[in-house]
Design an enzyme around this catalytic site. Structure first.
Site, PDB file in Angstrom:
ATOM      1  N   ARG A 179       0.495  -1.568   0.104  1.00 55.22           N
ATOM      2  CA  ARG A 179       0.042   0.295  -0.780  1.00 55.22           C
ATOM      3  C   ARG A 179       0.982   1.170   0.292  1.00 55.22           C
ATOM      4  NH1 ARG A 179      -4.913  -0.021   1.511  1.00 55.22           N
ATOM      5  NH2 ARG A 179      -5.517  -2.356   1.933  1.00 55.22           N
ATOM      6  N   MET A 196     -11.870   3.329  -3.950  1.00 52.15           N
ATOM      7  CA  MET A 196     -12.579   2.206  -2.449  1.00 52.15           C
ATOM      8  C   MET A 196     -11.080   2.697  -2.466  1.00 52.15           C
ATOM      9  SD  MET A 196     -15.609   2.453  -2.456  1.00 52.15           S
ATOM     10  CE  MET A 196     -15.700   1.187  -1.821  1.00 52.15           C
ATOM     11  N   LEU A 247      -6.575   5.073   1.784  1.00 50.29           N
ATOM     12  CA  LEU A 247      -5.201   5.598   2.080  1.00 50.29           C
ATOM     13  C   LEU A 247      -4.592   5.629   3.189  1.00 50.29           C
ATOM     14  CD1 LEU A 247      -6.683   8.264   0.159  1.00 50.29           C
ATOM     15  CD2 LEU A 247      -5.710   6.821  -0.701  1.00 50.29           C
ATOM     16  N   ASN A 267     -13.622  13.684   1.083  1.00 51.32           N
ATOM     17  CA  ASN A 267     -14.803  11.967   0.777  1.00 51.32           C
ATOM     18  C   ASN A 267     -16.131  12.935   0.665  1.00 51.32           C
ATOM     19  OD1 ASN A 267     -14.551   9.972  -0.171  1.00 51.32           O
ATOM     20  ND2 ASN A 267     -15.038   9.463   2.150  1.00 51.32           N
ATOM     21  N   HIS A 326     -19.232   9.837   1.869  1.00 50.68           N
ATOM     22  CA  HIS A 326     -19.212   8.645   2.298  1.00 50.68           C
ATOM     23  C   HIS A 326     -20.996   8.222   2.357  1.00 50.68           C
ATOM     24  CE1 HIS A 326     -17.985   4.818   4.729  1.00 50.68           C
ATOM     25  NE2 HIS A 326     -19.695   5.240   5.654  1.00 50.68           N
ATOM     26  N   SER A 361     -22.352  11.839   4.012  1.00 50.06           N
ATOM     27  CA  SER A 361     -21.702  13.267   4.517  1.00 50.06           C
ATOM     28  C   SER A 361     -20.638  13.188   3.328  1.00 50.06           C
ATOM     29  CB  SER A 361     -21.844  11.647   6.181  1.00 50.06           C
ATOM     30  OG  SER A 361     -22.124  11.639   6.758  1.00 50.06           O
ATOM     31  N   GLU A 410      -7.547   9.103  10.062  1.00 51.73           N
ATOM     32  CA  GLU A 410      -9.175   7.973  10.871  1.00 51.73           C
ATOM     33  C   GLU A 410      -9.781   7.270   9.412  1.00 51.73           C
ATOM     34  OE1 GLU A 410     -11.994   7.910  13.823  1.00 51.73           O
ATOM     35  OE2 GLU A 410     -10.656   9.059  13.943  1.00 51.73           O
ATOM     36  N   LEU A 411      -9.654   6.221   9.180  1.00 45.92           N
ATOM     37  CA  LEU A 411     -10.833   5.785   8.161  1.00 45.92           C
ATOM     38  C   LEU A 411     -12.477   6.824   8.327  1.00 45.92           C
ATOM     39  CD1 LEU A 411     -11.528   4.097   5.834  1.00 45.92           C
ATOM     40  CD2 LEU A 411     -11.598   2.147   7.022  1.00 45.92           C
ATOM     41  N   ASP A 412     -12.501   7.255   7.834  1.00 40.70           N
ATOM     42  CA  ASP A 412     -14.379   7.946   7.550  1.00 40.70           C
ATOM     43  C   ASP A 412     -14.449   8.503   8.561  1.00 40.70           C
ATOM     44  OD1 ASP A 412     -14.827   6.648   4.983  1.00 40.70           O
ATOM     45  OD2 ASP A 412     -15.591   4.874   5.718  1.00 40.70           O
ATOM     46  N   GLN A 444     -28.074   7.830  -3.769  1.00 38.63           N
ATOM     47  CA  GLN A 444     -26.533   8.623  -5.000  1.00 38.63           C
ATOM     48  C   GLN A 444     -27.314   9.497  -4.837  1.00 38.63           C
ATOM     49  OE1 GLN A 444     -26.084   4.781  -6.930  1.00 38.63           O
ATOM     50  NE2 GLN A 444     -24.417   4.175  -5.277  1.00 38.63           N
ATOM     51  N   GLN A 490     -29.028  11.572  -3.771  1.00 42.18           N
ATOM     52  CA  GLN A 490     -28.591  13.207  -2.799  1.00 42.18           C
ATOM     53  C   GLN A 490     -27.200  13.270  -2.999  1.00 42.18           C
ATOM     54  OE1 GLN A 490     -30.839  14.478  -0.486  1.00 42.18           O
ATOM     55  NE2 GLN A 490     -32.372  13.688  -1.671  1.00 42.18           N
ATOM     56  N   GLU A 491     -25.905  12.743  -2.762  1.00 43.08           N
ATOM     57  CA  GLU A 491     -24.555  13.076  -3.011  1.00 43.08           C
ATOM     58  C   GLU A 491     -24.630  13.761  -4.218  1.00 43.08           C
ATOM     59  OE1 GLU A 491     -22.743   8.940  -3.519  1.00 43.08           O
ATOM     60  OE2 GLU A 491     -23.225   7.895  -1.694  1.00 43.08           O
TER      61      GLU A 491
END
Length: 216
Positions: free
Chosen positions: A69, A94, A97, A111, A113, A140, A147-149, A175, A177-178
């Site tokens: 990674r 996806m 990081l 991002n 989510h 969101s 920290e992930l999400d 989606q 709404q996104e």
């Protein structure tokens, strides 16, 4: 003063529907910015075709070609840094990081989510909301931190969870709404109204609540 030349790099892994929403708002001059590159970790995804149709430079940095990674993130960083972006937008990217990578873009990476954070970090959020018999679900937009999400939330949008609804049906409504809320947050950032300071999000100098603002 509104910037007329904010430079954005968008990272994708698939269809690129949120990428398209950004492209459309930029074309309609709702966002004072330019998408200078689209980068995917997967080849032959439709998001790359969307970039091509919009004459946006695009390329693949395939994670399968790297042993670790850390090696992948070093190459990805090199590619992104070559465009000197003001903002990095994760649009269905996806990949988890590394902290090192995230720290290179502190306060400059957003991002979206598919859950009402801090609920349901990670994957399979729609099914998890259904299994928990939640009455509402949503998405969101948040700044990315190691920290992930877990970065500070800027904006959330909610949808009801209907009885006997499938995860696919719920995802489709989320989606929708996104595609409305992500361009709005990107516009705030490009207008220099939105920033992250000491792991808190601020809009127009006012600290945003922990769960973000609610989209109407």
């Amino acid at each position: 003063m509104v910037s007329s030349n904010a430079k954005i790099v968008v990272l994708i892994s698939g269809n690129g529907s949120n990428l398209q929403a950004l492209i459309d708002d930029i074309v309609e001059q709702k966002i004072a910015a330019e998408i200078v590159a689209v980068v995917s970790n997967k080849a032959n995804v439709f998001g790359l075709e969307r970039a091509a149709q919009a004459n946006i430079p695009h390329q693949v940095v395939n994670h399968k070609e790297f042993t670790t990674r850390e090696e992948y993130d070093a190459q990805l960083h090199s590619v992104i840094a070559g465009f000197s972006p003001d903002l990095v937008v994760l649009a269905g990217f996806m990949r988890i990081l590394t902290p090192w990578f995230v720290e290179q873009f502190t306060g400059k990476m957003l991002n979206i989510h598919p859950s009402l954070l801090p609920k349901y970090k990670g994957l399979d959020t729609h099914q998890r909301a259904i299994d928990a018999k939640d009455e509402e679900h949503g998405a969101s937009v948040h700044f990315v931190t190691p920290e992930l999400d877990g970065g500070p939330v800027v904006l959330q949008s909610k949808v009801p969870v209907f009885a006997d609804e499938t995860a696919l049906q719920l995802a489709s409504r989320v989606q929708e709404q996104e595609r409305q809320m992500y361009p709005l947050v990107v516009r705030w950032f490009c207008q220099k109204r939105l920033l992250m300071l000491n792991n808190k999000a601020y809009l127009d100098g006012n600290e945003i609540p922990n769960t973000g603002y609610a989209a109407d």
